[in-house]
Design a protein around this motif. Structure first.
Motif, PDB file in Angstrom:
ATOM      1  N   ALA A  78      -2.416  -4.354  18.457  1.00  0.00           N
ATOM      2  CA  ALA A  78      -2.380  -4.928  20.261  1.00  0.00           C
ATOM      3  C   ALA A  78      -2.255  -5.930  20.272  1.00  0.00           C
ATOM      4  O   ALA A  78      -1.471  -5.882  21.205  1.00  0.00           O
ATOM      5  CB  ALA A  78      -3.343  -3.862  20.866  1.00  0.00           C
ATOM      6  N   GLU A  79      -3.455  -6.481  20.061  1.00  0.00           N
ATOM      7  CA  GLU A  79      -4.154  -7.661  20.324  1.00  0.00           C
ATOM      8  C   GLU A  79      -2.347  -8.693  20.778  1.00  0.00           C
ATOM      9  O   GLU A  79      -1.939  -9.684  21.657  1.00  0.00           O
ATOM     10  CB  GLU A  79      -4.747  -8.378  19.691  1.00  0.00           C
ATOM     11  CG  GLU A  79      -5.270 -10.214  20.420  1.00  0.00           C
ATOM     12  CD  GLU A  79      -6.313 -10.664  19.191  1.00  0.00           C
ATOM     13  OE1 GLU A  79      -6.837 -11.779  19.507  1.00  0.00           O
ATOM     14  OE2 GLU A  79      -6.991  -9.961  18.257  1.00  0.00           O
ATOM     15  N   LEU A  80      -1.824  -8.315  19.967  1.00  0.00           N
ATOM     16  CA  LEU A  80      -0.552  -9.377  19.403  1.00  0.00           C
ATOM     17  C   LEU A  80       0.409  -8.809  20.929  1.00  0.00           C
ATOM     18  O   LEU A  80       1.163  -9.593  20.929  1.00  0.00           O
ATOM     19  CB  LEU A  80      -0.580  -9.643  18.026  1.00  0.00           C
ATOM     20  CG  LEU A  80       1.410 -10.302  17.681  1.00  0.00           C
ATOM     21  CD1 LEU A  80       0.932 -11.489  17.514  1.00  0.00           C
ATOM     22  CD2 LEU A  80       1.873  -9.769  15.981  1.00  0.00           C
ATOM     23  N   GLY A  81       0.589  -7.821  20.969  1.00  0.00           N
ATOM     24  CA  GLY A  81       1.108  -6.805  21.772  1.00  0.00           C
ATOM     25  C   GLY A  81       0.652  -7.825  23.127  1.00  0.00           C
ATOM     26  O   GLY A  81       1.860  -7.929  23.905  1.00  0.00           O
ATOM     27  N   VAL A  82      -0.549  -8.180  23.661  1.00  0.00           N
ATOM     28  CA  VAL A  82      -0.534  -8.426  24.697  1.00  0.00           C
ATOM     29  C   VAL A  82      -0.318 -10.261  24.965  1.00  0.00           C
ATOM     30  O   VAL A  82       0.321 -10.077  26.088  1.00  0.00           O
ATOM     31  CB  VAL A  82      -2.050  -8.085  24.700  1.00  0.00           C
ATOM     32  CG1 VAL A  82      -2.110  -9.164  26.351  1.00  0.00           C
ATOM     33  CG2 VAL A  82      -3.206  -6.894  24.677  1.00  0.00           C
ATOM     34  N   LEU A 119       5.090 -25.275  25.544  1.00  0.00           N
ATOM     35  CA  LEU A 119       3.641 -24.723  24.474  1.00  0.00           C
ATOM     36  C   LEU A 119       4.074 -25.556  23.673  1.00  0.00           C
ATOM     37  O   LEU A 119       3.183 -26.103  22.812  1.00  0.00           O
ATOM     38  CB  LEU A 119       3.969 -23.613  24.718  1.00  0.00           C
ATOM     39  CG  LEU A 119       3.500 -22.412  24.177  1.00  0.00           C
ATOM     40  CD1 LEU A 119       1.793 -22.682  24.074  1.00  0.00           C
ATOM     41  CD2 LEU A 119       3.212 -20.764  23.610  1.00  0.00           C
ATOM     42  N   PRO A 120       4.905 -25.643  22.766  1.00  0.00           N
ATOM     43  CA  PRO A 120       5.283 -26.051  21.338  1.00  0.00           C
ATOM     44  C   PRO A 120       4.289 -26.924  21.800  1.00  0.00           C
ATOM     45  O   PRO A 120       3.994 -27.811  20.439  1.00  0.00           O
ATOM     46  CB  PRO A 120       6.362 -26.051  20.738  1.00  0.00           C
ATOM     47  CG  PRO A 120       7.101 -24.820  21.738  1.00  0.00           C
ATOM     48  CD  PRO A 120       6.606 -25.346  22.763  1.00  0.00           C
ATOM     49  N   ARG A 133      -4.583 -21.212  18.969  1.00  0.00           N
ATOM     50  CA  ARG A 133      -4.713 -20.127  18.278  1.00  0.00           C
ATOM     51  C   ARG A 133      -3.572 -18.522  17.993  1.00  0.00           C
ATOM     52  O   ARG A 133      -3.204 -17.777  17.942  1.00  0.00           O
ATOM     53  CB  ARG A 133      -6.652 -19.477  18.069  1.00  0.00           C
ATOM     54  CG  ARG A 133      -6.957 -18.123  16.895  1.00  0.00           C
ATOM     55  CD  ARG A 133      -7.891 -18.421  17.381  1.00  0.00           C
ATOM     56  NE  ARG A 133      -8.407 -17.764  18.811  1.00  0.00           N
ATOM     57  CZ  ARG A 133      -8.438 -16.359  19.324  1.00  0.00           C
ATOM     58  NH1 ARG A 133      -8.356 -15.819  18.842  1.00  0.00           N
ATOM     59  NH2 ARG A 133      -9.106 -16.675  20.630  1.00  0.00           N
ATOM     60  N   PHE A 134      -3.593 -18.698  20.101  1.00  0.00           N
ATOM     61  CA  PHE A 134      -2.016 -17.956  20.511  1.00  0.00           C
ATOM     62  C   PHE A 134      -1.442 -18.258  19.874  1.00  0.00           C
ATOM     63  O   PHE A 134      -0.808 -16.887  19.205  1.00  0.00           O
ATOM     64  CB  PHE A 134      -2.474 -17.704  21.339  1.00  0.00           C
ATOM     65  CG  PHE A 134      -3.349 -17.168  22.099  1.00  0.00           C
ATOM     66  CD1 PHE A 134      -4.248 -16.863  21.514  1.00  0.00           C
ATOM     67  CD2 PHE A 134      -3.854 -17.864  24.040  1.00  0.00           C
ATOM     68  CE1 PHE A 134      -5.510 -15.823  22.340  1.00  0.00           C
ATOM     69  CE2 PHE A 134      -4.689 -16.601  24.172  1.00  0.00           C
ATOM     70  CZ  PHE A 134      -5.820 -15.950  23.912  1.00  0.00           C
ATOM     71  N   LEU A 174       1.763 -15.928  17.394  1.00  0.00           N
ATOM     72  CA  LEU A 174       2.996 -15.723  17.927  1.00  0.00           C
ATOM     73  C   LEU A 174       4.033 -16.359  16.529  1.00  0.00           C
ATOM     74  O   LEU A 174       4.992 -16.103  17.252  1.00  0.00           O
ATOM     75  CB  LEU A 174       2.607 -15.980  19.352  1.00  0.00           C
ATOM     76  CG  LEU A 174       2.136 -15.724  20.486  1.00  0.00           C
ATOM     77  CD1 LEU A 174       2.012 -16.360  21.596  1.00  0.00           C
ATOM     78  CD2 LEU A 174       2.903 -14.192  20.256  1.00  0.00           C
ATOM     79  N   GLN A 175       3.106 -16.784  16.027  1.00  0.00           N
ATOM     80  CA  GLN A 175       4.159 -17.478  14.938  1.00  0.00           C
ATOM     81  C   GLN A 175       5.201 -18.912  15.204  1.00  0.00           C
ATOM     82  O   GLN A 175       6.098 -18.272  15.319  1.00  0.00           O
ATOM     83  CB  GLN A 175       5.267 -16.673  14.215  1.00  0.00           C
ATOM     84  CG  GLN A 175       4.247 -15.819  13.555  1.00  0.00           C
ATOM     85  CD  GLN A 175       4.524 -14.674  12.383  1.00  0.00           C
ATOM     86  OE1 GLN A 175       5.850 -14.732  12.966  1.00  0.00           O
ATOM     87  NE2 GLN A 175       4.385 -14.821  11.162  1.00  0.00           N
TER      88      GLN A 175
END
Lengths: 213, 672
Positions: free
Chosen positions: A131-135, A151-152, A195-196, A200-201
């Protein structure tokens, strides 16, 4: 834990066993859905709540162990195997492929319940992570294309100056984009953002040192 | 003509021939002591015939030409006949030689070796008897025609014939021997040389003494002459005959011999001389031929005997012979090599020799059977055949197949027993291994099907059991909850009862599967069933070296039984008994006894094994004392006997071992 917030799937070809399991789990205040074959289980609509799959090894259509292999890729609940005559190779194979437990019929109430509880806890864990990943994914999708380029570079640790040079924009513009990214991704700090990105890889494509040379 | 030219003999041979011919003429002339009495012995005829016999017919003209030259030369030297007369007489001589050689060549196989009596006799009759007729006729006619030596045809003919005949008898053998041994390939041993020398000396002495008149009788030369013929055959006869002719000639010419006399008796003496030489020659040659033939026959016999013996000795099997009473006579080399000693050398007195030999080589367990069977064959003359174990030279006992048969003479009386033993150890072993493999396989498949069966039973029973346990847990929870849910507990208990019943049903279904059927029972003579079971187990018993002793009471009433099932019981009990005696020494005897007891037939199967430790448990399923047993055999046996209305139990054997007893009721009312 209440009956509404999780479900136990039972797959066994013997109706008496399905009945008995349903009764026992009902006495433990658990909701159950029973299937007579692997095919019924796969094709059924299943509620999207934390769950556990109690799977008989000997099934009329395909072997329970084969079913385990087939559904490994999808999102399926952890498995507790039950079998009439368990042999060591089967149990080893089942556990290696992620089964929570491998019980031989007839099994005790305590063994079954502890296995099921462990399985549900495991599924709850997986679900919350998912669920966290979905957000995070949704937040990432809300970024503008330029912000997704920024971002990267930021999580790679480049200085603002370096990142701006990389994109061919001014340092001030980059700072604006960076602030927007932090805001949209709900990251309180750069460490949070890193961390996010990891979850999200998003690949780290640059390094501060490499940019210098 | 070209062919004749190409068959021209070597000039040296031709020259020698001419020289010998001239010498022969001279010899003939020297023996014609008294002028006007004609020629007494004509050696050239023998030389001529022998030459033509050995020469190819195409070369004959050359020899005839050479002979002509030689004889005309002799005529010039000694005979002084008118040339036409001499030529005519030569034509007679040539005719004689050609006729003789042709006849001999026709009769005898080429090359002429004069090895059999038939050949020698034919040659003598044709060469020395018939051929001279030609020359005698032509020669006598010539003499009469020219009026020479005042001879009439009739008076000259016999003299001429006998002269030529003697010439052939004496010279032809010598010539043949000389021609054929020209290259001297025959070697005499030292002993033979000594014998030849001694014989020669004796011969010369006797000849000298008898022909010089010291001994009254010329024929006294016969013993040494025949000795030479017997011992040295054709060569000896030829050489001694030549010597005899020469000595006779010398003494006759010198006037010392009996054959020399005054002119009146001279003619008769000359005939006596010719007869003497002819008879000597004839006797010596015939004896030589007989001796030669005998010698050859002995050689052939020896050869065939040797090859026969070699055959017998080298055949890859053990061959032996005994006298009609069984006394050993002969053991082949292979046999002696196999047992490692010569049984013929086993010396003991008379009949016990056979026993000794058998004891030494037959396995003790087989000795009785061998003894009995062989004695039976000896007594009846029936062929003998048996497989038994025989001791090899290294002490190992090997399985042997023995067969023997009587050899009978024309009257049908047994002369000898001939036997062969074949080592069949490898076959027997292979068979055993095969049988073992079959048994192992059978056992494995039985075990496999049992495992399958038990897995299926386990599954059938396990499912309801699992449901029962789970339901019980559920029930317990409903009852022990803070507010007990009696209704649901009741429901689960109902399910428990239902599932337990279904498990019980599974069990009873399995029992029904194994239940014996009663349809196939027939009234059967019980003795036959036991005999059949005995037959089934006979081979296994032999292999385990167990003797099965069967005693069945006569007049056993028929029993209603399922033949296959009862046989199964018997085979099972017999096999158990034999297995129980596997590890004991001494006699392994299994007794099967059947007798009537009241209204039942009682059968006992007793062994001398270790006995049974827990006789009350042994009939329970899965109880076994065997390492590889399944423990089902006796349980099945008991259930079969039970289903027949009988009983199966064990007793102790005396002094040790176990006895299995079962009874089967006699059903008098059974429909046949």
């Amino acid at each position: 834990m209440t009956a509404g917030d999780h479900v136990i799937f039972i797959v066994d070809d013997d109706e008496r066993v399905r009945e008995a399991l349903g009764e026992l789990l009902a006495s433990h205040d658990m909701r159950t859905i029973a299937f007579a074959s692997a095919g019924d289980y796969v094709s059924a609509d299943k509620p999207d709540v934390p769950a556990c799959l109690v799977l008989d090894v000997e099934l009329p259509d395909i072997n329970g162990l084969d079913l385990q292999k087939q559904i490994r890729e999808g999102n399926h609940p952890p498995i507790v195997f039950i079998t009439g005559h368990g042999d060591i190779p089967s149990s080893v194979q089942a556990i290696k492929h992620g089964a929570v437990d491998f019980l031989t019929k007839p099994f005790s109430d305590a063994d079954l319940m502890s296995a099921i509880r462990a399985a549900i806890a495991q599924d709850r864990e997986i679900r919350s992570e998912r669920a966290e990943l979905g957000v995070l994914r949704q937040r990432y999708l809300d970024l503008t294309p330029r912000e997704r380029e920024v971002l990267p570079l930021v999580v790679s640790g480049l200085l603002n100056k370096q990142a701006a040079a990389e994109l061919g924009i001014s340092e001030v513009t980059l700072q604006i984009h960076r602030r927007n990214v932090m805001q949209k991704m709900a990251a309180a700090s750069l460490a949070d953002l890193v961390r996010f990105a990891e979850k999200l890889q998003i690949p780290v494509t640059h390094s501060r040192r490499a940019g210098n040379t | 003509v070209k062919r004749v030219w190409s068959h021209r003999p070597q000039f040296s041979h031709l020259g020698l021939f001419v020289a010998a011919y001239v010498l022969g003429c001279g010899f003939a002339q020297s023996l014609a002591i008294v002028p006007g009495t004609g020629i007494s012995v004509w050696p050239p005829s023998g030389l001529f015939i022998a030459t033509l016999v050995l020469a190819s017919p195409l070369s004959w003209p050359w020899w005839v030409l050479g002979g002509c030259l030689a004889e005309l030369f002799g005529n010039v030297l000694w005979f002084h006949s008118p040339l036409p007369a001499a030529f005519l007489m030569y034509i007679g001589n040539a005719l004689e030689a050609m006729v003789g050689a042709w006849l001999v060549n026709q009769t005898c196989r080429r090359p002429v070796r004069l090895e059999t009596l038939r050949e020698v006799l034919a040659s003598l009759v044709l060469g020395a008897g018939i051929a001279p007729i030609a020359s005698a006729t032509v020669g006598s006619a010539t003499l009469a025609w020219f009026g020479m030596q005042s001879q009439t045809f009739a008076a000259a003919w016999p003299l001429w014939w006998i002269g030529d005949s003697t010439g052939v008898l004496i010279v032809a053998p010598l010539a043949l021997v000389v021609f054929q041994n020209w290259h001297g390939e025959t070697e005499l041993s030292a002993a033979r040389w000594v014998e030849a020398s001694v014989l020669g000396l004796i011969f010369l002495a006797v000849a000298a003494l008898s022909l010089s008149g010291y001994l009254p009788f010329a024929y006294i030369i016969m013993p040494p002459l025949l000795w030479a013929a017997v011992r040295f055959e054709f060569r000896g006869a030829a050489v001694t005959l030549t010597l005899l002719a020469l000595i006779t000639a010398v003494f006759t010419i010198s006037g010392a011999s009996q054959f020399a006399g005054d002119p009146e008796s001279q003619k008769q003496k000359q005939v006596m001389l010719q007869l003497f030489l002819a008879i000597s020659a004839l006797s010596a040659l015939i004896v030589a031929a007989i001796s030669r033939q005998h010698h050859r026959a002995v050689l052939t016999l020896r050869q065939s005997e040797r090859s026969l013996r070699e055959l017998v000795e080298t055949l890859p099997t053990l061959i032996w012979c005994t006298a009609p009473d069984g006394k050993p006579i002969y053991f082949s080399q292979q046999f002696r090599d196999f047992v490692g000693f010569n049984p013929e050398g086993k010396d003991a007195a008379g009949a016990s020799r056979l026993v000794d030999v058998l004891k030494a080589i037959i396995h003790p367990d087989d000795l009785d059977t061998v003894d009995k069977l062989f004695a039976h064959s000896l007594a009846t003359g029936e062929p003998y055949a048996l497989k038994h174990r025989q001791r090899r030279f290294d002490g190992q006992y090997r399985w042997i197949q023995t067969r023997a048969a009587a050899m009978r003479n024309g009257d049908g009386a047994i002369v000898q027993w001939n036997g062969v033993c074949l080592d069949i150890e490898d076959q027997v072993r292979a068979q055993d291994e095969l049988r073992l493999a079959q048994e192992t396989h059978l056992h494995a498949s039985r075990a496999a099907s049992l495992a399958e069966l038990s897995a299926s039973i386990a599954h059938e029973v396990n499912q309801p059991l699992a449901a029962i346990v789970t339901n019980s847990h559920a029930c317990q929870r409903w009852l022990t909850a803070d507010t007990p849910n009696i209704e649901r507990a009741q429901k689960t208990v109902e399910r428990v009862i239902r599932d337990a019943n279904s498990a019980a049903e599974v069990i009873s279904r399995i029992r029904a599967l194994f239940k014996q059927s009663v349809e196939t029972r027939n009234a059967t003579p019980f003795g036959n069933v036991i005999a059949e079971a005995h037959d089934l187990m006979a081979e296994e018993a032999a292999r385990r070296r167990v003797h099965i002793d069967v005693c069945i009471e006569s007049n056993l009433p028929p029993v209603a039984l399922d033949r296959v099932q009862i046989q199964q019981v018997l085979v099972n009990l017999v096999r158990n008994g034999m297995e129980a005696m596997d590890n004991i020494g001494g006699d392994r005897v299994l007794r099967i006894c059947a007798r009537q007891m009241g209204d039942a037939v009682r059968t006992e199967i007793s062994d001398h094994g270790r006995g049974i430790e827990s006789p009350d448990r042994i009939f329970e399923p899965f109880v076994t004392t065997k390492q590889h047993g399944m423990g089902m055999g006796l349980a099945i046996c008991r259930s079969i006997i039970d289903s027949h209305g009988g009983r199966l139990w064990t007793e102790k054997s005396n002094p040790h071992g176990a006895t299995f007893v079962f009874t089967l009721p006699i059903e008098t009312e059974v429909a046949l």
